[in-house]
Design an enzyme around this catalytic site. Sequence first.
Site, PDB file in Angstrom:
ATOM      1  N   TYR A 183     -14.434  -0.763   9.247  1.00  0.00           N
ATOM      2  CA  TYR A 183     -13.038  -0.737   9.348  1.00  0.00           C
ATOM      3  C   TYR A 183     -12.616  -0.907  10.729  1.00  0.00           C
ATOM      4  CZ  TYR A 183      -8.930   2.519   9.442  1.00  0.00           C
ATOM      5  OH  TYR A 183      -7.814   3.121   9.581  1.00  0.00           O
TER       6      TYR A 183
ATOM      7  N   ASP B  64       2.209  -1.860  -4.510  1.00  0.00           N
ATOM      8  CA  ASP B  64       0.843  -1.190  -4.168  1.00  0.00           C
ATOM      9  C   ASP B  64      -0.266  -2.125  -5.370  1.00  0.00           C
ATOM     10  OD1 ASP B  64      -0.741   1.431  -2.831  1.00  0.00           O
ATOM     11  OD2 ASP B  64      -1.823   0.564  -4.500  1.00  0.00           O
ATOM     12  N   ILE B  65      -1.378  -1.911  -5.314  1.00  0.00           N
ATOM     13  CA  ILE B  65      -2.067  -2.690  -6.218  1.00  0.00           C
ATOM     14  C   ILE B  65      -1.969  -1.964  -7.585  1.00  0.00           C
ATOM     15  CG2 ILE B  65      -4.351  -1.495  -5.492  1.00  0.00           C
ATOM     16  CD1 ILE B  65      -5.627  -4.331  -5.893  1.00  0.00           C
TER      17      ILE B  65
ATOM     18  N   LEU C 258       1.523   3.474  -2.226  1.00  0.00           N
ATOM     19  CA  LEU C 258       1.278   4.796  -3.002  1.00  0.00           C
ATOM     20  C   LEU C 258       0.250   5.604  -2.151  1.00  0.00           C
ATOM     21  CD1 LEU C 258       1.398   3.527  -6.562  1.00  0.00           C
ATOM     22  CD2 LEU C 258       3.132   4.376  -5.030  1.00  0.00           C
ATOM     23  N   GLY C 259      -0.180   5.021  -0.965  1.00  0.00           N
ATOM     24  CA  GLY C 259      -1.024   5.823  -0.144  1.00  0.00           C
ATOM     25  C   GLY C 259      -0.393   7.018   0.807  1.00  0.00           C
ATOM     26  N   GLN C 260      -1.270   7.697   1.496  1.00  0.00           N
ATOM     27  CA  GLN C 260      -1.120   8.776   2.424  1.00  0.00           C
ATOM     28  C   GLN C 260       0.243   8.496   3.021  1.00  0.00           C
ATOM     29  OE1 GLN C 260      -3.723  10.159   5.305  1.00  0.00           O
ATOM     30  NE2 GLN C 260      -2.944  12.209   5.297  1.00  0.00           N
TER      31      GLN C 260
ATOM     32  N   LYS D  33      -9.730  -3.598  12.430  1.00  0.00           N
ATOM     33  CA  LYS D  33      -8.434  -3.025  12.943  1.00  0.00           C
ATOM     34  C   LYS D  33      -8.367  -3.750  14.383  1.00  0.00           C
ATOM     35  CE  LYS D  33      -6.749  -0.235  10.141  1.00  0.00           C
ATOM     36  NZ  LYS D  33      -5.418  -0.679   9.698  1.00  0.00           N
TER      37      LYS D  33
ATOM     38  N   GLY E  39       0.765  -1.307  -0.070  1.00  0.00           N
ATOM     39  CA  GLY E  39       0.236   0.060  -0.153  1.00  0.00           C
ATOM     40  C   GLY E  39       1.075   1.198  -0.031  1.00  0.00           C
TER      41      GLY E  39
END
Length: 317
Positions: A142, A34-35, A10-12, A146, A8
Site C-alpha cells: 500500500y 464505483d466498481i 461507495l467507500g468510507q 502511495k 471509489g
Amino acid sequence: MKKVLITGALGQIGTELVVAMRRTYGTANIIASDIQPSPPAGALAEGPYAVVDVTAPEKIAAVVQRYGINQIIHLAAILSATGEAKPKLAWDVNMCGLFNVLEVAREAKAAVFTPSSIAAFGPGTPPDRTPQDTIQRPTTMYGVTKVGGELLCDYYFLKHGVDTRGVRFPGLISYAALPGGGTTDYAVHIYYEALKHKTYTSYIGKGTFMDMMYMPDALDAITQLMEADPDRLVHRNAFNVTAMSFDPEILAASIRKYIPEFALTYNVDPVRQGIANSWPNSLDDTAAREEWGWNPRYDLDAMTVDMLAQLKRKLGL
Ligand code: NAD
Ligand code: AKB
C-alpha cells in the site's frame, strides 16, 4: 461550472464526500462511481451514478466524456491491511487505476485529487512531527503505491500540466460507512463496540501512536485544497495533514469520559501491528497550513462526543 467524477465513491470517504459535494455544487454536478453495481438506498442514491472499474481506462473515459467532467476525485483504492494480503490487487487498483485516471484527465484537461496516506512513510522516516519533505521508504505494498502515486501525480503536473493535488491522510474516523481494510480501522470499531458492548479488544497495541482525523475535517481538506489558489501550492502531491495523534489507551480514556465503564483489552495482530510500527507517530502539517489554510476543527474529545451521538442514533440505542 464544476463537473466532478468521484471514483471509489461507495467507500468510507466517498459515502460522505458525494453527499457533501452535492450540497455545495449541485446534485447533477457530482457523479458518483464505483466498481459496485449500485449505491445503497439513501442519500448517495439520489444523484448520478456510474459503474466504473478504474483498471478499465475506457470506462473512465466514457463517463468523463458523457458528463463533461472537469475534476476527478480519485478514491478507488485497496487499503493497507488488504494490500498486504493481496499485493497484486493493490498494485493493479492503486497504481494502474491512478495511471488510467491521470491519462484520462490529461486528455480531458481535468483536475485530479488523489489521497496519499501516512503509509507513504516507512521505518526510516523521522517518526515524530514527520516533516513534509523527508525519507519515504515504506515497507508495505500500500505504501509503495502511495509513494508511486505521489510521484506519478507530480509527473503529470510537471510534464503534462494536469492540475494534480493531494494530501497524506492519517487514519480517518467516521460513522456513516465502515472503513475498508486498513490498519487504523480499530479507531472506528472501538466506538461501535463501546456503545454496543462497553468493551473492545484492540488488535493495535498499547503505546502505538498514529495520526488520526475526523471525517468532517477530511472532507474540508479535499474541497479546500481543490479550491486553493494554485500559485500558492508548492507541494501539491502530497500535503501532510493531521488533526490528532493517539494510542489506544488515550482513545479509550476519551471514550470513558462519556461511557465510564468502558473496558479496553488487547489481542495484537502481528500484521497490522507491524504496519503501524512502520508509520509515523505524528505528522508536521505546517506546509498545508501555510499554503492553503489547513486548520482542522475536531480534536479527540470533540470527535468522541460527535461519534457517540451519531452512532447512538444510527444504531438505534
Ligand atoms: P474504502 O476502502 O472505504 O473505499 C474504496 C472504494 O473503492 C470501495 O468502495 C471499493 O468498492 C472501490 N474500489 C475498489 N476497487 C475498485 C476498482 N477497481 N474500481 C473502482 N472502484 C474500486 O477507501 P477509503 O477509506 O474511502 O479511501 C479512499 C482513498 O483515501 C484511498 O486512496 C485511500 O488510500 C485514501 N486514504 C484513506 C484513509 C482512511 O483512513 N480511510 C487514510 C489515508 C488515505
Ligand atoms: C489504512 O490504515 O490503511 C488507512 C490509511 C492510514 O491509509 N486508514
